[in-house]
Scaffold this motif. Structure first.
Motif, short mmCIF file in Angstrom:
data_model
loop_
_atom_site.label_atom_id
_atom_site.label_comp_id
_atom_site.label_asym_id
_atom_site.label_seq_id
_atom_site.Cartn_x
_atom_site.Cartn_y
_atom_site.Cartn_z
N LEU A 78 -6.13 16.46 -6.16
CA LEU A 78 -4.90 16.05 -5.71
C LEU A 78 -4.65 15.68 -4.60
CD1 LEU A 78 -4.85 20.14 -5.35
CD2 LEU A 78 -4.11 18.82 -6.96
N ARG A 79 -3.65 14.95 -4.37
CA ARG A 79 -2.26 15.14 -5.28
C ARG A 79 -2.22 13.99 -6.21
NH1 ARG A 79 2.63 13.20 -1.49
NH2 ARG A 79 1.39 11.25 -0.72
N ALA A 80 -2.73 12.96 -5.98
CA ALA A 80 -2.50 11.41 -7.16
C ALA A 80 -2.71 12.07 -8.64
CB ALA A 80 -2.39 10.07 -6.31
N GLY A 81 -3.73 12.80 -8.70
CA GLY A 81 -4.72 12.36 -9.89
C GLY A 81 -3.13 13.57 -10.39
N ILE A 100 -8.75 19.85 -7.78
CA ILE A 100 -9.82 18.96 -6.36
C ILE A 100 -9.15 19.09 -5.48
CG2 ILE A 100 -12.49 18.17 -5.61
CD1 ILE A 100 -12.70 18.18 -8.82
N GLY A 101 -8.78 19.14 -4.08
CA GLY A 101 -8.01 19.50 -3.12
C GLY A 101 -8.58 18.73 -2.19
N LEU A 102 -8.33 17.38 -2.36
CA LEU A 102 -9.57 16.63 -1.44
C LEU A 102 -8.22 15.78 0.05
CD1 LEU A 102 -12.44 15.10 -3.44
CD2 LEU A 102 -12.62 16.76 -1.86
N TYR A 103 -8.20 15.06 1.01
CA TYR A 103 -7.73 14.18 1.82
C TYR A 103 -8.67 13.05 2.32
CZ TYR A 103 -8.16 16.39 5.64
OH TYR A 103 -8.24 17.02 7.44
N TYR A 193 -7.95 0.49 1.47
CA TYR A 193 -6.51 0.06 0.44
C TYR A 193 -6.71 -1.12 -0.67
CZ TYR A 193 -3.19 3.19 2.59
OH TYR A 193 -2.40 4.77 2.84
N ILE A 194 -7.23 -0.27 -2.52
CA ILE A 194 -7.31 -1.85 -3.25
C ILE A 194 -6.14 -2.64 -2.82
CG2 ILE A 194 -7.33 -2.59 -5.89
CD1 ILE A 194 -7.83 0.54 -5.65
N VAL A 195 -7.03 -4.69 -3.10
CA VAL A 195 -5.80 -5.40 -2.46
C VAL A 195 -5.96 -6.36 -4.17
CG1 VAL A 195 -6.03 -8.17 -1.83
CG2 VAL A 195 -6.27 -6.06 -0.48
N PRO A 196 -4.97 -6.24 -5.05
CA PRO A 196 -3.11 -6.81 -4.57
C PRO A 196 -2.86 -5.42 -4.34
CG PRO A 196 -3.68 -8.20 -6.51
CD PRO A 196 -5.06 -7.62 -6.37
N GLY A 197 -3.60 -4.53 -5.54
CA GLY A 197 -3.30 -3.08 -5.68
C GLY A 197 -1.99 -2.30 -6.19
N LEU A 198 -1.17 -1.83 -6.03
CA LEU A 198 -0.15 -0.66 -6.18
C LEU A 198 0.70 -0.23 -4.66
CD1 LEU A 198 -0.62 1.95 -6.98
CD2 LEU A 198 -0.74 0.61 -9.72
N GLY A 199 0.10 0.47 -3.92
CA GLY A 199 0.18 0.54 -2.63
C GLY A 199 -1.12 2.00 -2.81
N ASP A 200 -0.24 3.40 -2.64
CA ASP A 200 -0.79 4.24 -2.51
C ASP A 200 -0.15 4.89 -3.88
OD1 ASP A 200 -0.20 7.27 -1.71
OD2 ASP A 200 -1.61 6.65 -0.09
N ALA A 201 -1.09 5.15 -4.17
CA ALA A 201 0.10 5.75 -5.48
C ALA A 201 0.29 7.34 -6.19
CB ALA A 201 -1.75 5.99 -6.42
N GLY A 202 0.48 8.62 -4.65
CA GLY A 202 0.67 9.35 -4.79
C GLY A 202 1.81 8.63 -3.68
N ASP A 203 2.41 8.22 -2.76
CA ASP A 203 3.31 8.52 -2.21
C ASP A 203 4.18 7.34 -3.52
OD1 ASP A 203 2.02 9.10 0.16
OD2 ASP A 203 1.66 7.23 1.07
N ARG A 204 3.34 6.57 -3.80
CA ARG A 204 5.16 6.25 -4.92
C ARG A 204 5.11 7.00 -5.63
NH1 ARG A 204 3.92 -0.19 -6.24
NH2 ARG A 204 6.29 -0.05 -6.85
N MET A 205 4.19 8.15 -6.04
CA MET A 205 4.28 8.65 -7.72
C MET A 205 5.77 9.99 -6.89
SD MET A 205 2.01 11.26 -9.22
CE MET A 205 0.63 10.01 -8.73
N PHE A 206 6.07 10.15 -5.80
CA PHE A 206 6.77 11.44 -4.96
C PHE A 206 6.85 10.82 -4.02
CE2 PHE A 206 2.23 13.41 -6.09
CZ PHE A 206 2.40 14.02 -7.18
N GLY A 207 7.09 9.32 -3.63
CA GLY A 207 8.51 8.57 -3.03
C GLY A 207 8.59 9.61 -1.34
N THR A 208 7.09 9.59 -0.88
CA THR A 208 7.05 10.04 0.16
C THR A 208 6.13 8.61 0.81
OG1 THR A 208 5.35 10.54 -0.44
CG2 THR A 208 6.24 12.02 -0.29
N LYS A 209 5.93 8.80 2.42
CA LYS A 209 4.91 7.97 3.49
C LYS A 209 3.96 8.41 3.98
CE LYS A 209 8.55 4.33 3.13
NZ LYS A 209 9.73 4.14 3.48
#
Length: 209
Positions: A78-81, A100-103, A193-209
């Motif tokens: 969680l949560r991006a999985g 599995i909830g991990l941050y 963070y992964i470079v060049p990557g795509l940013g935070d997958a969870g934030d981009r998926m759920f529209g959060t920051k």
């Protein structure tokens, strides 16, 4: 790299490029992740065991292949999985699901567990761990360790993107767990963070920051 499969199918690479684009909307990002998870699921499950069963077609009886053994488990970190989970379940709706909830602590970059729920008989099942980003590998390594403590021993890990540092650490911590990914990027930055990557997958998926 031993134990790591990079799925370079043109459809995956095309969709991944769209996901990397910072202008891609939240709705489009979710849809693309759903579509890519289908393609990654095919690769990850290509060697599932089957058995011959007798059926009857509209024309005649025949012996035909059917999945054998207990139903597999998708373990979402969680949560991006959950972004990968939705597409995987679309193809394998009978699968069991673990969460599995991990941050990641922003200071130490170490994983902190806050939730764990899984089927009891993990030792009898193939467990496919899902997390879009393999960055430091701390979170997914902790998730796999937890699953092993609960009896899982046939485990695979699926991610969308990986950093070389994360791949190295994960395969060192869990050399028995194959990794399937769509791409291995250049490196990690100072913030993990992964470079060049795509940013935070969870934030981009759920529209959060």
């Amino acid at each position: 790299m031993q134990g790591v499969t990079v799925v370079d199918h043109p459809l995956i690479q095309h969709k991944l490029t769209l996901m990397r684009d910072k202008n891609t909307s939240t709705a489009s990002f979710r849809r693309l992740l759903f579509e890519i998870s289908h393609l990654l699921c095919y690769e990850t499950t290509r060697d599932l065991e089957t058995e011959e069963v007798e059926i009857e077609t509209p024309i005649q009886p025949m012996m035909a292949p059917k999945l054998s053994g207990k139903k597999l488990v998708f373990a979402s970190v969680l949560r991006a999985g959950d972004g990968l989970l939705e597409g995987m379940l679309d193809l394998v709706p009978a699968a069991r699901v673990a969460h599995i909830g991990l941050y990641r602590d922003p200071e130490t970059l170490q994983p902190v567990e806050y939730y764990f729920k899984a089927p009891e008989d993990l030792s009898d099942r193939l467990v496919i761990v899902l997390d879009p980003m393999l960055a430091t590998s701390n979170s997914v390594s902790a998730a796999v360790t937890k699953l092993k403590e609960r009896g899982a021993h046939n485990i695979r890990f699926v991610c969308l993107l990986a950093a070389p540092e994360g791949v190295e650490r994960f395969t060192k911590n869990h050399p028995d767990v194959p990794v399937v990914t769509a791409a291995i990027d250049e490196r990690l930055n100072d913030h993990g963070y992964i470079v060049p990557g795509l940013g935070d997958a969870g934030d981009r998926m759920f529209g959060t920051k």
